[in-house]
Design a protein around this motif. Structure first.
Motif, PDB file in Angstrom:
ATOM      1  N   ARG A   1      -4.131  -5.417   4.840  1.00 47.45           N
ATOM      2  CA  ARG A   1      -3.617  -6.666   5.405  1.00 47.45           C
ATOM      3  C   ARG A   1      -2.247  -6.954   4.803  1.00 47.45           C
ATOM      4  NH1 ARG A   1      -4.990 -10.376   1.328  1.00 47.45           N
ATOM      5  NH2 ARG A   1      -6.634  -9.576  -0.045  1.00 47.45           N
ATOM      6  N   MET A   2      -1.349  -7.417   5.643  1.00 54.44           N
ATOM      7  CA  MET A   2      -0.011  -7.763   5.176  1.00 54.44           C
ATOM      8  C   MET A   2      -0.075  -9.039   4.339  1.00 54.44           C
ATOM      9  SD  MET A   2       1.861  -5.347   6.229  1.00 54.44           S
ATOM     10  CE  MET A   2       3.466  -6.057   5.766  1.00 54.44           C
ATOM     11  N   THR A   3       0.724  -9.087   3.288  1.00 54.77           N
ATOM     12  CA  THR A   3       0.765 -10.271   2.433  1.00 54.77           C
ATOM     13  C   THR A   3       2.142 -10.906   2.417  1.00 54.77           C
ATOM     14  OG1 THR A   3       1.168  -8.863   0.493  1.00 54.77           O
ATOM     15  CG2 THR A   3      -1.115  -9.478   0.964  1.00 54.77           C
ATOM     16  N   ASN A   4       3.084 -10.349   3.192  1.00 58.91           N
ATOM     17  CA  ASN A   4       4.389 -11.010   3.335  1.00 58.91           C
ATOM     18  C   ASN A   4       4.915 -10.760   4.729  1.00 58.91           C
ATOM     19  OD1 ASN A   4       5.182  -8.234   3.051  1.00 58.91           O
ATOM     20  ND2 ASN A   4       7.259  -8.978   2.701  1.00 58.91           N
ATOM     21  N   SER A   5       5.634 -11.722   5.246  1.00 58.35           N
ATOM     22  CA  SER A   5       6.315 -11.537   6.523  1.00 58.35           C
ATOM     23  C   SER A   5       7.762 -12.019   6.461  1.00 58.35           C
ATOM     24  CB  SER A   5       5.580 -12.320   7.626  1.00 58.35           C
ATOM     25  OG  SER A   5       5.515 -13.693   7.286  1.00 58.35           O
ATOM     26  N   SER A   6       8.171 -12.469   5.275  1.00 58.15           N
ATOM     27  CA  SER A   6       9.501 -13.067   5.194  1.00 58.15           C
ATOM     28  C   SER A   6      10.306 -12.580   3.998  1.00 58.15           C
ATOM     29  CB  SER A   6       9.372 -14.595   5.101  1.00 58.15           C
ATOM     30  OG  SER A   6       8.610 -14.960   3.968  1.00 58.15           O
ATOM     31  N   ARG A   7       9.870 -11.474   3.368  1.00 57.80           N
ATOM     32  CA  ARG A   7      10.656 -10.936   2.258  1.00 57.80           C
ATOM     33  C   ARG A   7      11.981 -10.394   2.777  1.00 57.80           C
ATOM     34  NH1 ARG A   7       8.364  -9.077  -3.055  1.00 57.80           N
ATOM     35  NH2 ARG A   7      10.293  -7.900  -3.046  1.00 57.80           N
ATOM     36  N   ALA A   8      12.849 -10.016   1.839  1.00 58.58           N
ATOM     37  CA  ALA A   8      14.133  -9.427   2.220  1.00 58.58           C
ATOM     38  C   ALA A   8      13.904  -8.169   3.045  1.00 58.58           C
ATOM     39  CB  ALA A   8      14.932  -9.106   0.956  1.00 58.58           C
ATOM     40  N   PRO A   9      14.869  -7.828   3.895  1.00 59.51           N
ATOM     41  CA  PRO A   9      14.720  -6.613   4.704  1.00 59.51           C
ATOM     42  C   PRO A   9      14.478  -5.387   3.839  1.00 59.51           C
ATOM     43  CG  PRO A   9      16.614  -7.892   5.432  1.00 59.51           C
ATOM     44  CD  PRO A   9      16.121  -8.536   4.175  1.00 59.51           C
ATOM     45  N   HIS A  10      13.729  -4.446   4.388  1.00 58.12           N
ATOM     46  CA  HIS A  10      13.440  -3.165   3.743  1.00 58.12           C
ATOM     47  C   HIS A  10      12.446  -3.274   2.586  1.00 58.12           C
ATOM     48  CE1 HIS A  10      16.418  -1.695   6.397  1.00 58.12           C
ATOM     49  NE2 HIS A  10      17.467  -2.062   5.684  1.00 58.12           N
ATOM     50  N   TYR A  11      11.645  -4.325   2.583  1.00 58.91           N
ATOM     51  CA  TYR A  11      10.508  -4.425   1.674  1.00 58.91           C
ATOM     52  C   TYR A  11       9.263  -4.758   2.491  1.00 58.91           C
ATOM     53  CZ  TYR A  11      13.703  -4.683  -2.330  1.00 58.91           C
ATOM     54  OH  TYR A  11      14.663  -4.410  -3.267  1.00 58.91           O
ATOM     55  N   LEU A  12       8.131  -4.187   2.112  1.00 60.72           N
ATOM     56  CA  LEU A  12       6.849  -4.559   2.688  1.00 60.72           C
ATOM     57  C   LEU A  12       5.857  -4.800   1.559  1.00 60.72           C
ATOM     58  CD1 LEU A  12       6.190  -2.197   5.756  1.00 60.72           C
ATOM     59  CD2 LEU A  12       6.605  -4.657   5.789  1.00 60.72           C
ATOM     60  N   SER A  13       5.123  -5.891   1.654  1.00 58.38           N
ATOM     61  CA  SER A  13       4.046  -6.187   0.716  1.00 58.38           C
ATOM     62  C   SER A  13       2.734  -6.250   1.485  1.00 58.38           C
ATOM     63  CB  SER A  13       4.288  -7.518  -0.004  1.00 58.38           C
ATOM     64  OG  SER A  13       5.422  -7.448  -0.829  1.00 58.38           O
ATOM     65  N   PHE A  14       1.704  -5.655   0.928  1.00 58.29           N
ATOM     66  CA  PHE A  14       0.411  -5.604   1.609  1.00 58.29           C
ATOM     67  C   PHE A  14      -0.683  -5.426   0.569  1.00 58.29           C
ATOM     68  CE2 PHE A  14       2.505  -1.506   1.559  1.00 58.29           C
ATOM     69  CZ  PHE A  14       1.557  -0.661   1.006  1.00 58.29           C
ATOM     70  N   ALA A  15      -1.907  -5.677   0.992  1.00 58.44           N
ATOM     71  CA  ALA A  15      -3.077  -5.505   0.124  1.00 58.44           C
ATOM     72  C   ALA A  15      -4.067  -4.575   0.804  1.00 58.44           C
ATOM     73  CB  ALA A  15      -3.735  -6.853  -0.165  1.00 58.44           C
ATOM     74  N   TRP A  16      -4.744  -3.778  -0.002  1.00 63.47           N
ATOM     75  CA  TRP A  16      -5.893  -3.007   0.472  1.00 63.47           C
ATOM     76  C   TRP A  16      -7.147  -3.595  -0.154  1.00 63.47           C
ATOM     77  CZ3 TRP A  16      -6.280   0.382   4.283  1.00 63.47           C
ATOM     78  CH2 TRP A  16      -5.152   1.101   4.694  1.00 63.47           C
ATOM     79  N   ASP A  17      -8.108  -3.962   0.682  1.00 60.03           N
ATOM     80  CA  ASP A  17      -9.415  -4.416   0.206  1.00 60.03           C
ATOM     81  C   ASP A  17     -10.376  -3.236   0.315  1.00 60.03           C
ATOM     82  OD1 ASP A  17      -8.596  -7.088  -0.200  1.00 60.03           O
ATOM     83  OD2 ASP A  17      -8.807  -7.474   1.949  1.00 60.03           O
ATOM     84  N   TYR A  18     -10.892  -2.789  -0.823  1.00 59.77           N
ATOM     85  CA  TYR A  18     -11.828  -1.667  -0.869  1.00 59.77           C
ATOM     86  C   TYR A  18     -13.239  -2.227  -0.990  1.00 59.77           C
ATOM     87  CZ  TYR A  18      -7.678   1.197  -1.714  1.00 59.77           C
ATOM     88  OH  TYR A  18      -6.463   1.813  -1.608  1.00 59.77           O
TER      89      TYR A  18
END
Length: 248
Positions: A167-184
Motif C-alpha cells: 500500500r502506498m504511504t505517500n502521494s505528495s512527496r517530492a518528485p522521484h520518490y515513492l514511499s510504501f508499506a508491505w504488510d506481511y
C-alpha cells in the motif's frame, strides 16, 4: 538504517522467496568472465549473488548494513573465497581493490540523498582497481511504478503461506520518490515494513559519478544490454570506470 524487511529476521528469511529473478543475476555473473577476479558486492543482502560468483571461482566480499540479511547469508555452507562485512555502502573501507564492484537488487534506490549517492560512488571509486568497472541498476523514473508493481502476492514457506500486500504511504512527496508499506500476513500475526525509494535521473547520477571521480561508460535499458531509452526502458543499468581510464 535498513527498513524492517531487511532488519527483521522473520522478514529477512522471506527475502529470497520474493526475489527469485534470474535475468539480472545472469547479467551480473557474465560481467566477471571466466578468469577468477575480485568482486565487491555492495548491498549483498542474503548473499545469493555473492555465493554464485564465489562458486565460479571469483574472490568476493559481500557488504550489507542489515545483520539479519547477513545472518541468512552465513547460514548456508560458505565458499572459502567469500567474506561478509556489516557496513553501509557509504562507510565501507578496505585496503582491497576489486576488478568488479556491483550494487544489485535496486539497492541503489535506498540511497535517498545526493550525499548518500555521492559517498557510495566514492566507495566504488576508491575500491576499484585502475582498470576495474562498477555496475549497478536503478529504475527509470519515467515509468509509473505504482501502477506497474504488484500490490499483493503469496509466498510458500516451510511454516505455511505468507501473504504480502503493498500500500502506498505517500502521494505528495517530492518528485522521484515513492514511499510504501508491505504488510506481511503470517498465521496469527502481521508484520509491516515501510520503505522509501529514490528514482534518481540519469543526469543526476552521471553528475554525482563525475564528482566521485568516475565516468559513465555505458547505460543499458534492460538485462539483454539494449540501449537505454528514456521513455520505454524500465531499467537504467550503469557501468562506470575511473575517469582516467576513459580518457586514455
Amino acid at each position: 538504517m535498513p527498513d524492517r524487511q531487511f532488519s527483521d529476521p522473520r522478514l529477512a528469511d522471506l527475502y529470497d522467496l520474493g526475489n527469485a529473478g534470474s535475468e539480472d543475476r545472469d547479467f551480473y555473473l557474465s560481467l566477471a568472465g571466466a578468469r577468477p577476479v575480485d568482486v565487491l558486492d555492495l548491498g549483498c543482502g542474503t548473499g545469493l549473488l555473492s555465493k554464485a560468483f564465489a562458486k565460479r571461482g571469483h574472490r568476493v566480499v559481500g557488504v550489507d548494513p542489515a545483520r539479519a540479511m547477513l545472518d541468512v547469508a552465513r547460514r548456508s555452507p560458505q565458499p572459502a573465497n567469500t567474506e561478509w562485512v556489516e557496513s553501509t555502502s557509504e562507510a565501507y573501507r578496505s585496503d582491497r581493490r576489486f576488478d568488479l564492484v556491483i550494487m544489485t537488487g535496486h539497492a541503489f534506490q535506498v540511497l535517498l540523498s545526493d550525499q548518500q549517492i555521492l559517498q557510495t560512488l566514492r566507495t566504488m571509486a576508491q575500491h576499484l582497481k585502475p582498470d576495474g568497472v562498477a555496475v549497478f541498476e536503478t529504475r527509470n523514473p519515467a515509468v509509473d511504478w505504482d501502477s506497474v508493481w504488484a500490490r499483493e502476492y503469496t509466498m510458500e514457506t516451510p511454516n505455511g503461506h505468507v501473504r504480502a500486500v503493498r500500500r502506498m504511504t505517500n502521494s505528495s512527496r517530492a518528485p522521484h520518490y515513492l514511499s510504501f508499506a508491505w504488510d506481511y500476513h503470517f498465521t496469527g500475526e502481521t508484520l509491516t515494513s515501510d520503505s522509501t525509494l529514490r528514482f534518481a535521473t540519469k543526469a543526476e547520477i552521471s553528475d554525482l559519478a563525475s564528482e566521485a571521480g568516475l565516468t559513465v561508460s555505458q547505460v543499458w535499458g534492460d538485462w539483454d544490454r539494449a540501449p537505454f531509452n528514456h521513455e520505454t526502458s524500465r531499467e537504467m543499468i550503469f557501468q562506470l570506470m575511473h575517469k582516467e581510464l576513459r580518457q586514455t
